[in-house]
Every structure is written in C-alpha cells, then in structure tokens.
Scaffold this motif. Structure first.
Motif, PDB file in Angstrom:
ATOM      1  N   LEU A   1       0.931  -1.222  -0.124  1.00 46.56           N
ATOM      2  CA  LEU A   1      -0.058   0.093   0.026  1.00 46.56           C
ATOM      3  C   LEU A   1       0.831   1.381   0.003  1.00 46.56           C
ATOM      4  O   LEU A   1       0.606   2.027  -0.790  1.00 46.56           O
ATOM      5  N   ILE A   2       2.049   1.477   0.619  1.00 45.89           N
ATOM      6  CA  ILE A   2       2.801   2.427   0.801  1.00 45.89           C
ATOM      7  C   ILE A   2       3.377   2.750  -0.410  1.00 45.89           C
ATOM      8  O   ILE A   2       3.716   3.651  -0.831  1.00 45.89           O
ATOM      9  N   GLY A   3       3.826   1.619  -1.196  1.00 43.73           N
ATOM     10  CA  GLY A   3       4.539   1.666  -2.360  1.00 43.73           C
ATOM     11  C   GLY A   3       3.671   2.223  -3.332  1.00 43.73           C
ATOM     12  O   GLY A   3       4.031   3.155  -4.215  1.00 43.73           O
ATOM     13  N   THR A   4       2.274   1.767  -3.487  1.00 44.39           N
ATOM     14  CA  THR A   4       1.495   2.507  -4.275  1.00 44.39           C
ATOM     15  C   THR A   4       1.063   3.754  -4.047  1.00 44.39           C
ATOM     16  O   THR A   4       0.988   4.594  -5.074  1.00 44.39           O
ATOM     17  N   LEU A   5       1.047   4.137  -2.841  1.00 45.02           N
ATOM     18  CA  LEU A   5       0.827   5.561  -2.532  1.00 45.02           C
ATOM     19  C   LEU A   5       1.952   6.444  -2.933  1.00 45.02           C
ATOM     20  O   LEU A   5       1.804   7.524  -3.563  1.00 45.02           O
ATOM     21  N   LEU A   6       3.277   6.127  -2.698  1.00 47.16           N
ATOM     22  CA  LEU A   6       4.528   6.661  -3.233  1.00 47.16           C
ATOM     23  C   LEU A   6       4.690   6.841  -4.937  1.00 47.16           C
ATOM     24  O   LEU A   6       5.016   7.779  -5.326  1.00 47.16           O
ATOM     25  N   ILE A   7       4.048   5.917  -5.687  1.00 42.71           N
ATOM     26  CA  ILE A   7       3.971   5.912  -6.945  1.00 42.71           C
ATOM     27  C   ILE A   7       2.907   6.853  -7.544  1.00 42.71           C
ATOM     28  O   ILE A   7       3.001   7.916  -8.427  1.00 42.71           O
ATOM     29  N   ILE A   8       1.876   7.042  -6.656  1.00 46.10           N
ATOM     30  CA  ILE A   8       0.645   8.098  -6.980  1.00 46.10           C
ATOM     31  C   ILE A   8       1.471   9.346  -6.732  1.00 46.10           C
ATOM     32  O   ILE A   8       1.139  10.205  -7.617  1.00 46.10           O
ATOM     33  N   VAL A   9       2.229   9.380  -5.821  1.00 51.70           N
ATOM     34  CA  VAL A   9       2.760  10.661  -5.491  1.00 51.70           C
ATOM     35  C   VAL A   9       3.630  11.134  -6.745  1.00 51.70           C
ATOM     36  O   VAL A   9       3.844  12.254  -7.102  1.00 51.70           O
ATOM     37  N   LEU A  10       4.592  10.191  -6.970  1.00 50.66           N
ATOM     38  CA  LEU A  10       5.374  10.388  -8.294  1.00 50.66           C
ATOM     39  C   LEU A  10       4.657  10.908  -9.644  1.00 50.66           C
ATOM     40  O   LEU A  10       4.999  11.929 -10.260  1.00 50.66           O
ATOM     41  N   ILE A  11       3.395   9.999  -9.768  1.00 50.74           N
ATOM     42  CA  ILE A  11       2.553  10.344 -10.922  1.00 50.74           C
ATOM     43  C   ILE A  11       2.099  11.798 -10.858  1.00 50.74           C
ATOM     44  O   ILE A  11       1.985  12.640 -11.659  1.00 50.74           O
ATOM     45  N   CYS A  12       1.746  12.043  -9.697  1.00 54.43           N
ATOM     46  CA  CYS A  12       0.976  13.691  -9.350  1.00 54.43           C
ATOM     47  C   CYS A  12       2.117  14.763  -9.652  1.00 54.43           C
ATOM     48  O   CYS A  12       1.948  15.718 -10.306  1.00 54.43           O
ATOM     49  N   LEU A  13       3.335  14.403  -8.980  1.00 56.38           N
ATOM     50  CA  LEU A  13       4.411  15.345  -9.457  1.00 56.38           C
ATOM     51  C   LEU A  13       4.866  15.325 -10.588  1.00 56.38           C
ATOM     52  O   LEU A  13       5.215  16.659 -11.117  1.00 56.38           O
ATOM     53  N   ILE A  14       5.211  14.394 -11.330  1.00 60.34           N
ATOM     54  CA  ILE A  14       5.190  14.406 -12.942  1.00 60.34           C
ATOM     55  C   ILE A  14       4.243  15.379 -13.625  1.00 60.34           C
ATOM     56  O   ILE A  14       4.481  16.316 -14.314  1.00 60.34           O
ATOM     57  N   LYS A  15       3.034  15.107 -13.285  1.00 61.12           N
ATOM     58  CA  LYS A  15       1.813  16.014 -14.006  1.00 61.12           C
ATOM     59  C   LYS A  15       1.706  17.567 -13.187  1.00 61.12           C
ATOM     60  O   LYS A  15       0.765  18.130 -13.731  1.00 61.12           O
ATOM     61  N   ARG A  16       2.846  17.881 -12.294  1.00 58.12           N
ATOM     62  CA  ARG A  16       2.558  19.080 -11.735  1.00 58.12           C
ATOM     63  C   ARG A  16       1.472  19.310 -10.663  1.00 58.12           C
ATOM     64  O   ARG A  16       0.914  20.347 -10.640  1.00 58.12           O
ATOM     65  N   LYS A  17       0.628  18.192 -10.257  1.00 59.96           N
ATOM     66  CA  LYS A  17      -0.373  18.469  -9.384  1.00 59.96           C
ATOM     67  C   LYS A  17       0.153  18.207  -8.140  1.00 59.96           C
ATOM     68  O   LYS A  17       0.213  17.234  -7.106  1.00 59.96           O
ATOM     69  N   VAL A  18       0.803  19.289  -7.473  1.00 60.21           N
ATOM     70  CA  VAL A  18       1.545  19.505  -6.176  1.00 60.21           C
ATOM     71  C   VAL A  18       0.529  19.242  -5.025  1.00 60.21           C
ATOM     72  O   VAL A  18       0.897  18.555  -4.011  1.00 60.21           O
ATOM     73  N   LEU A  19      -0.645  19.927  -4.929  1.00 54.76           N
ATOM     74  CA  LEU A  19      -1.525  19.576  -3.929  1.00 54.76           C
ATOM     75  C   LEU A  19      -2.121  18.191  -3.691  1.00 54.76           C
ATOM     76  O   LEU A  19      -1.596  17.621  -2.786  1.00 54.76           O
TER      77      LEU A  19
END
Length: 94
Positions: A1-19
């Motif tokens: 679960l933690i790994g999945t959340l961190l991948i979601i964070v990376l995807i959001c950062l790549i798309k510049r969805k910082v919030l």
C-alpha cells in the motif's frame, strides 16, 4: 500500500499536481513513517527544471515546494490528531 501511494505521489509530481501529491504523501507518511526519507528527492524533483547552485536555498522556498510541504504536513497532523482522539495513548504506542 505504501509503495502504491508513493507511486501516486510521483505521478502527481510529474503532472505538476502538487497539492494532490502533498495530500497523498501526508497519508503515506501517516501510515508508515519511513516514506519521510523521500521528501528531499521530491523537493529536488520539483526544482529540477531551474536548478542552479547559487539559488538552491531560494528555490527550496518556491511556491510548489511550500504547497507540497504544507499540504503533506497538514494531512499528517490532521490524521494524527484524529486517530489520537479516537484511540488515545494506545495510538501513540503502536
């Protein structure tokens, strides 16, 4: 679960969805403390496009970095206080 959340964070950062990235990162750190070690790489990634050595400290205070930091810290604190109100000291010792 933690790994999945961190991948979601990376995807959001790549798309510049910082919030969105900050909120998901706050949840990940709340669930397990070890993702906190990824904070510096995430901040460096946010500033990777305009990196210069002289302005490094100034860039640590950019709008995106502050938004990421405050949103993740707010989610972490809010979840911590909520679960502390539910479980009391048992929550702190688990």
């Amino acid at each position: 679960l933690i790994g999945t959340l961190l991948i979601i964070v990376l995807i959001c950062l790549i798309k510049r969805k910082v919030l969105c990235a900050g909120i998901v990162y706050g949840v990940a750190v709340h669930m397990r403390l070890y993702p906190i070690i990824y904070a510096l790489p995430f901040v460096l990634f946010l500033n990777s496009e305009s990196y210069t050595r002289r302005r490094f400290l100034c860039q640590l205070m950019s709008k995106e970095v502050l938004l990421f930091g405050f949103s993740s810290a707010a989610v972490f604190v809010i979840l911590g206080l909520y679960f502390y109100s539910l479980y009391g000291n048992d929550f702190l010792h688990e």
